[in-house]
Structures are given as C-alpha cells and as structure tokens.
Design an enzyme around this catalytic site. Structure first.
Site, PDB file in Angstrom:
ATOM      1  NE  ARG A   1      39.700  25.416  75.549  1.00  0.00           N
ATOM      2  CZ  ARG A   1      38.679  25.016  74.801  1.00  0.00           C
ATOM      3  NH1 ARG A   1      37.594  25.786  74.691  1.00  0.00           N
ATOM      4  NH2 ARG A   1      38.709  23.837  74.189  1.00  0.00           N
ATOM      5  CG  ASP A   2      35.478  23.042  76.844  1.00  0.00           C
ATOM      6  OD1 ASP A   2      34.734  24.031  76.741  1.00  0.00           O
ATOM      7  OD2 ASP A   2      35.189  21.926  76.378  1.00  0.00           O
TER       8      ASP A   2
ATOM      9  CG  HIS B   1      35.457  17.686  73.367  1.00  0.00           C
ATOM     10  ND1 HIS B   1      36.532  18.394  73.881  1.00  0.00           N
ATOM     11  CD2 HIS B   1      34.355  18.257  73.912  1.00  0.00           C
ATOM     12  CE1 HIS B   1      36.092  19.347  74.685  1.00  0.00           C
ATOM     13  NE2 HIS B   1      34.771  19.283  74.722  1.00  0.00           N
TER      14      HIS B   1
ATOM     15  CG  HIS C   1      29.745  18.662  75.987  1.00  0.00           C
ATOM     16  ND1 HIS C   1      29.638  19.877  76.613  1.00  0.00           N
ATOM     17  CD2 HIS C   1      30.890  18.716  75.252  1.00  0.00           C
ATOM     18  CE1 HIS C   1      30.669  20.651  76.270  1.00  0.00           C
ATOM     19  NE2 HIS C   1      31.438  19.960  75.445  1.00  0.00           N
TER      20      HIS C   1
ATOM     21  CB  CYS D   1      29.536  25.497  74.482  1.00  0.00           C
ATOM     22  SG  CYS D   1      29.967  26.510  73.049  1.00  0.00           S
TER      23      CYS D   1
ATOM     24  CG  ASN E   1      33.667  19.500  78.589  1.00  0.00           C
ATOM     25  OD1 ASN E   1      33.619  19.399  77.380  1.00  0.00           O
ATOM     26  ND2 ASN E   1      33.897  20.656  79.203  1.00  0.00           N
TER      27      ASN E   1
END
Length: 312
Positions: A20-21, A217, A219, A250, A259
């Site tokens: 997803r991300d 989470h 980065h 993003c 990430n």
C-alpha cells in the site's frame, strides 16, 4: 550471532506496508497480478500483517485504483497462513462501504498532526478530518472490524517545521478516543532523531496512553530510521511499520523518501535476538523480485548485501 541487549522486547510485530504505502507513489502502474503475488510472497516469508491496498478515490491515488480487483485475488491467503491480517486504508464512509463489501477484516484511517498537511492531503482541517473518521471507526467497530489510526507529520512538517510533542499527543489521543485500536506515529518526512522519539513516547505515556497501543512508522530521509526504531523499542514499543525493499514515500509530501526497509529492520532485530517470525532470505528474494518488476534496484541495504553475496 545474535546478542541480546537488556531493555528490549523479546518479539516485535512488523506491520508490512509495502503493497500500500510502498507502491502508492509509483509513477507507472503495477499490474494487479503482480501486487497479488507480492502480497502472497510477503505472507509466505512470515509477515503476519500485510497492508494490502487503499480504498481512496482513484483520482487521488491512481496506483491503488484496482483495490476491488486485488482483494478477491487474495481469497484463501488467510486460510493458508492462519493469523494473517490484510488491512486496508479507507478515507471515508464510502471507502469503508467498498471495503466491507469485499469482506475486509481490518482497516486504517490516515490523519495529520499538522493543519497544513491536513489541508493538502485531506482538503480539510486536522480537526475536521478527525470528525470525518468518527462514523468510519464507529461503523467498523459495529461490524467487528478494528481500525488502526495513522498519524502523520509527528516530528516535522515541510511547511510548518518541527511539530510540538503536545500537539501530536493531542491528535493521537483524539484518534484513540474515536475508537482506533492502535495508533501509528509517522515520521512522514524522515526528520526525527532518537531523542525526539524518546521524548514523544514519554509524552504519550504521561498522557496515559499504553505503549502497547502505539506503533512507529519511520522514513529514512536522513538515515535515522533504524536508530529511531531502536529508541522506540527501548521505550517498550513492539509494533514497527516497514516496507519491503524500502519502497515508498508520500504523494502529498515531496520531501518524503522511502519507508524503513523491512529487510534492514529484520536484520537489526534478529541481530538483537528479537523474534519476528520472518524468513529474511525469503523476504530478500521477494524484494529482489519486486525490484525487477519495477525496473530498478532495491534501496534496502540488506537486500543489496544479501543478493550481492556480500553478507550472509
């Protein structure tokens, strides 16, 4: 040889966000069958939580416009891997309807700790976004579907600069009060340092939020994601988000780089004697395979080392 350090958890749950991300910011569309195989391989590598897709309107995230086609391709995966969770991101009640129609059993909502990012990402104030999520979380709960709350820009915002810990705690507590079962604190542009992580988690503790409800989470913009993760583990966090192969960014924050790579995270955790349930070599092979489909090398250091035969 693993060397245990005092004050660290015995086991960490990795919340894999690559499908997803990781893929949402790809410029060329990834075929749905490739996405399905990616998720299947990740599950086979031992990842117990794999965030599959998003039910955001296709206009905003074209890469994930195939959610309705993807989810049926994953039927049977949870039977093959008992305990596997395949959460999806939903932006509003319509997204929830689409997800529930497909039998989704875990969802997530995405909020912001800053006003500017909320306006740019959700086209409304941060407070208005929380109110938009209220019926989503309530209806999901009534359907027996737990909701994870993502909170972005927890350490820095490209327009507003450093974000005060008290501001992050305020929005985080409000997300939990809506009924979210877990709160993921996002360093969306990768500017956090270990001291800031420790400070923010201490602030949540003072606010009465159990550390067991918090995930992190990170980065890796400044190469601090692993250091920040270790700081979070020392504070008692046991759930860490990561993206296979270090994919992602993003679409609404151009300064956001990839990430934390799941392989880099697993290498560190296993070196500390922390259990993950993940087969690192199978995961590395999966990310190498995906890199081939995307037509570029994986940015993960562990993938580069293990596939290059320089570590092992």
């Amino acid at each position: 040889m693993p060397v245990r350090a005092e004050g660290l958890p015995a086991r960490v749950r990795i919340h894999e966000v690559g499908p997803r991300d990781g893929l949402q910011n790809e410029s060329s569309l990834v075929p749905v069958e490739v996405k399905a195989e990616f998720i299947t391989r990740l599950a086979a590598a031992g990842l117990g939580t794999v965030e599959a897709t998003s039910f955001v309107h296709p206009k905003w995230v074209p890469q994930l416009a195939d959610a309705e086609q993807l989810m049926p391709r994953l039927d049977g995966l949870t039977e093959a891997h008992p305990g596997l969770r395949l959460p999806v991101l939903v932006p509003n009640e319509r997204g929830l309807d689409r997800a529930l129609e497909l039998g989704v059993t875990d969802i997530a909502v995405f909020a912001s700790a800053t006003e500017t990012f909320a306006r740019r990402n959700l086209n409304r104030s941060a407070g208005e976004a929380l109110e938009m999520f209220r019926p989503v979380v309530q209806r999901a709960g009534q359907a027996g579907v737990p909701t994870r709350g993502y909170l972005s820009m927890c350490f820095g915002d490209p327009w507003e600069g450093p974000v005060p810990a008290a501001q992050v705690v305020d929005f985080g507590v409000r997300l939990l009060e809506l009924g979210c079962t877990e709160l993921s604190l996002g360093d969306t542009i990768g500017v956090a340092t270990a001291g800031q992580v420790t400070e923010l988690l201490a602030a949540f503790d003072r606010a009465g939020v159990p550390v067991g409800r918090i995930a992190v989470h990170f980065h890796d913009t400044y190469g601090q994601a692993l250091a920040n993760t270790l700081a979070a583990l020392r504070c008692g966090v046991t759930t860490v988000d990561a993206s296979a192969g270090g994919l992602g960014g993003c679409p609404y924050a151009k300064s956001a780089t990839g990430n934390l790579a799941t392989e880099d995270l697993v290498w560190m955790l296993h070196g500390l004697g922390i259990e993950t349930g993940v087969d690192l070599r199978a995961l590395v092979a999966t990310s190498g395979w995906m890199a081939g489909r995307l037509g570029r090398p994986s940015p993960s250091r562990a993938v580069q080392a293990l596939l290059g035969g320089t570590a092992g």
